[in-house]
Every structure is written in structure tokens, then in C-alpha cells.
Design a protein around this motif. Structure first.
Motif, PDB file in Angstrom:
ATOM      1  N   LEU A  70      -2.696  -2.224 -15.162  1.00 41.16           N
ATOM      2  CA  LEU A  70      -1.457  -2.146 -14.390  1.00 41.16           C
ATOM      3  C   LEU A  70      -1.666  -1.419 -13.064  1.00 41.16           C
ATOM      4  N   MET A  71      -2.392  -0.301 -13.120  1.00 44.79           N
ATOM      5  CA  MET A  71      -2.587   0.500 -11.909  1.00 44.79           C
ATOM      6  C   MET A  71      -3.471  -0.207 -10.901  1.00 44.79           C
ATOM      7  N   ARG A  72      -4.361  -1.066 -11.365  1.00 48.24           N
ATOM      8  CA  ARG A  72      -5.188  -1.839 -10.435  1.00 48.24           C
ATOM      9  C   ARG A  72      -4.321  -2.789  -9.619  1.00 48.24           C
ATOM     10  N   VAL A  73      -3.324  -3.382 -10.250  1.00 41.25           N
ATOM     11  CA  VAL A  73      -2.477  -4.358  -9.571  1.00 41.25           C
ATOM     12  C   VAL A  73      -1.306  -3.689  -8.847  1.00 41.25           C
ATOM     13  N   GLY A 101       1.391   4.800  -8.266  1.00 45.57           N
ATOM     14  CA  GLY A 101       2.793   5.064  -8.004  1.00 45.57           C
ATOM     15  C   GLY A 101       3.719   3.974  -8.497  1.00 45.57           C
ATOM     16  N   GLY A 102       3.218   2.742  -8.530  1.00 44.36           N
ATOM     17  CA  GLY A 102       4.043   1.617  -8.953  1.00 44.36           C
ATOM     18  C   GLY A 102       4.000   1.344 -10.442  1.00 44.36           C
ATOM     19  N   THR A 103       3.278   2.186 -11.180  1.00 42.26           N
ATOM     20  CA  THR A 103       3.167   2.016 -12.631  1.00 42.26           C
ATOM     21  C   THR A 103       3.872   3.164 -13.336  1.00 42.26           C
ATOM     22  N   GLY A 117     -10.132 -10.286  -2.242  1.00 41.28           N
ATOM     23  CA  GLY A 117     -10.145  -8.885  -1.835  1.00 41.28           C
ATOM     24  C   GLY A 117      -8.835  -8.164  -2.048  1.00 41.28           C
ATOM     25  N   ARG A 118      -7.943  -8.768  -2.813  1.00 42.25           N
ATOM     26  CA  ARG A 118      -6.561  -8.291  -2.890  1.00 42.25           C
ATOM     27  C   ARG A 118      -6.414  -6.856  -3.403  1.00 42.25           C
ATOM     28  N   TYR A 119      -7.230  -6.460  -4.388  1.00 44.06           N
ATOM     29  CA  TYR A 119      -6.984  -5.175  -5.044  1.00 44.06           C
ATOM     30  C   TYR A 119      -7.923  -4.058  -4.616  1.00 44.06           C
ATOM     31  N   GLY A 120      -8.889  -4.365  -3.750  1.00 42.57           N
ATOM     32  CA  GLY A 120      -9.787  -3.335  -3.262  1.00 42.57           C
ATOM     33  C   GLY A 120     -10.676  -2.781  -4.359  1.00 42.57           C
ATOM     34  N   CYS A 121     -11.247  -1.623  -4.095  1.00 35.06           N
ATOM     35  CA  CYS A 121     -12.090  -0.938  -5.069  1.00 35.06           C
ATOM     36  C   CYS A 121     -11.209  -0.109  -5.989  1.00 35.06           C
ATOM     37  N   SER A 122     -11.410  -0.256  -7.280  1.00 40.28           N
ATOM     38  CA  SER A 122     -10.580   0.484  -8.238  1.00 40.28           C
ATOM     39  C   SER A 122     -10.693   1.986  -8.026  1.00 40.28           C
ATOM     40  N   GLN A 142      -9.019  -5.893   1.548  1.00 44.49           N
ATOM     41  CA  GLN A 142      -7.701  -5.804   0.905  1.00 44.49           C
ATOM     42  C   GLN A 142      -6.596  -6.043   1.921  1.00 44.49           C
ATOM     43  N   THR A 143      -6.741  -5.498   3.120  1.00 40.51           N
ATOM     44  CA  THR A 143      -5.735  -5.659   4.158  1.00 40.51           C
ATOM     45  C   THR A 143      -5.687  -7.088   4.686  1.00 40.51           C
ATOM     46  N   ALA A 144      -6.878  -7.690   4.868  1.00 40.47           N
ATOM     47  CA  ALA A 144      -6.964  -9.028   5.444  1.00 40.47           C
ATOM     48  C   ALA A 144      -6.787 -10.136   4.406  1.00 40.47           C
ATOM     49  N   ARG A 145      -6.873  -9.763   3.106  1.00 38.76           N
ATOM     50  CA  ARG A 145      -6.903 -10.775   2.035  1.00 38.76           C
ATOM     51  C   ARG A 145      -8.049 -11.759   2.294  1.00 38.76           C
TER      52      ARG A 145
END
Length: 215
Positions: free
Chosen positions: A31-34, A38-40, A111-116, A184-187
Motif C-alpha cells: 500500500l505504501m509503495r503505491v 501519508g496516504g496509507t 517509473g511511476r513509484y520510484g525507489c521504495s 517518477q516525475t516524468a512517468r
């Protein structure tokens, strides 16, 4: 009878309790990866792991405690994968194979989620000193893996003997983390590929252009 809300230590866990704890942590990590830390919410974790709230509180007294467990899990996964890849690298060709695997893996989600680890560090380092130290230790372990690569390249005569492998290894970690953020920013993983390629190109220049040139 209602389960105790007092967190239990790993030493006191039964096999069933250990499985429940592992499920909670794995669900929270996903959940926290996606969604980010803060959103979990804990309610999200309860639902995703199919446990009761009393079960969750039996293992974790609060959200920071759960986040620390997530860092431990994510860190173990990340360092294990990087160790398996980097410990095989002894040439520039091997370094490029590591680079290709890294980029390919991150391209699966554009690249959506970046480095965990990087995402966790960004969210919790200023809020939880214990978590920050955990993350610092993990990034240090990652840097040491790069130092190992550079020392092997030195032993093979591919990197100058007077090169500062500590600083170069820090540069590689920074290139990877910066690349993750840009992707992550550029997708799009192209900026990440460029960042890592620049680090490899710099190393190749230090070597006096010996060996196969970087792409």
C-alpha cells in the motif's frame, strides 16, 4: 475473549502470529509503495491484510512502529536484489548489464513509484529518527555494494588505483536515486537511464577509456 492490544515481541510470536505479522507488514509495504506512507491509514492495512484492528495493534503499537517494520522488509528485499546483481559485476560490460536490469525493472510501471527506499526516506526521515537511522544504514549497505564493484574493477586494472571508491560509490547511489525521482516525475525511465549512464561514463573516463565504451 478480546486479544490484548499490547504489542508482542518477535521472540514471543507463535508460528501463526508470525504469519499474521508478516502479512500485515507485506500488505502495508504494498500500500505504501503505491499510496505513500501519508496516504496509507491503519484501516487500509487492516482491510488489505484481512486482519482485525486488535490483531494489528497486538503486533504494532502505532503507525510509526508499522512503518519501521515496512522499512526493514523493503530494505531487505532491495539490498538482497542489488547484492545478487552487483556482486557479479567485474567489468564495464557487467556494470552495463546491471544498469539494463535496473532500468528494465523500473520501466514495468513507467517509473511511476520510484525507489521504495527513496520514497520512504522522503516521507519519514524528518518525522522519525529511528526510521531515519534504519534508512541511513540501508543506503550505506547499498553504497558498500557499489564500493565492492569499484574495488573489483580496480583489481582488474579497469579503475585507477588512486580513485576514491567511497566518493564514486556515493555518486552511483545518488545517480540511481536521482534517476528514480526523475523517472517518477516524468512517468518515463529515459531520465533515469541518462543519470545512470552519466555515472558509468564518468567511471569510464577515469579508466582512460579502457575497455568497451559505455552506450
Amino acid at each position: 475473549m478480546e486479544e490484548s492490544s499490547h504489542p508482542i515481541t518477535a521472540a514471543r510470536l507463535t508460528a501463526r502470529g508470525a504469519r499474521t505479522r508478516s502479512r500485515i507488514v507485506a500488505s502495508a509495504a504494498d500500500l505504501m509503495r503505491v499510496r505513500g506512507v501519508g496516504g496509507t491509514t491503519l484501516d487500509d492495512v487492516v482491510s488489505a491484510s484481512n486482519v482485525s484492528k486488535s490483531q494489528l495493534y497486538r503486533h504494532f503499537e502505532d503507525k510509526p512502529a508499522l512503518v519501521r517494520a515496512v522499512i526493514e522488509l523493503v530494505g531487505e528485499r532491495t539490498i538482497t536484489v542489488e547484492r545478487e546483481r552487483l556482486e557479479k559485476v567485474r567489468t564495464f560490460a557487467g556494470l552495463r548489464r546491471w544498469r539494463d536490469a535496473l532500468i528494465e525493472n523500473n520501466s514495468l510501471h513507467e517509473g511511476r513509484y520510484g525507489c521504495s527506499l527513496g520514497s520512504l526516506a522522503n516521507e519519514v526521515s524528518d518525522q522519525d529518527a529511528v526510521a531515519r537511522r534504519q534508512l541511513q544504514d540501508l543506503f550505506t549497505a547499498w553504497q558498500e555494494l557499489f564500493e565492492g564493484v569499484l574495488r573489483r574493477l580496480q583489481a582488474e586494472g579497469r579503475v585507477p588505483p588512486d580513485a576514491d571508491v567511497g566518493r564514486l560509490a556515493t555518486g552511483f547511489v545518488a545517480a540511481v536515486q536521482g534517476g528514480y525521482l526523475l523517472a517518477q516525475t516524468a512517468r518515463d525511465v529515459a531520465p533515469m537511464a541518462s543519470a545512470v549512464d552519466m555515472a558509468i561514463a564518468h567511471l569510464h573516463l577515469l579508466a582512460g577509456g579502457q575497455g568497451e565504451a559505455p552506450r
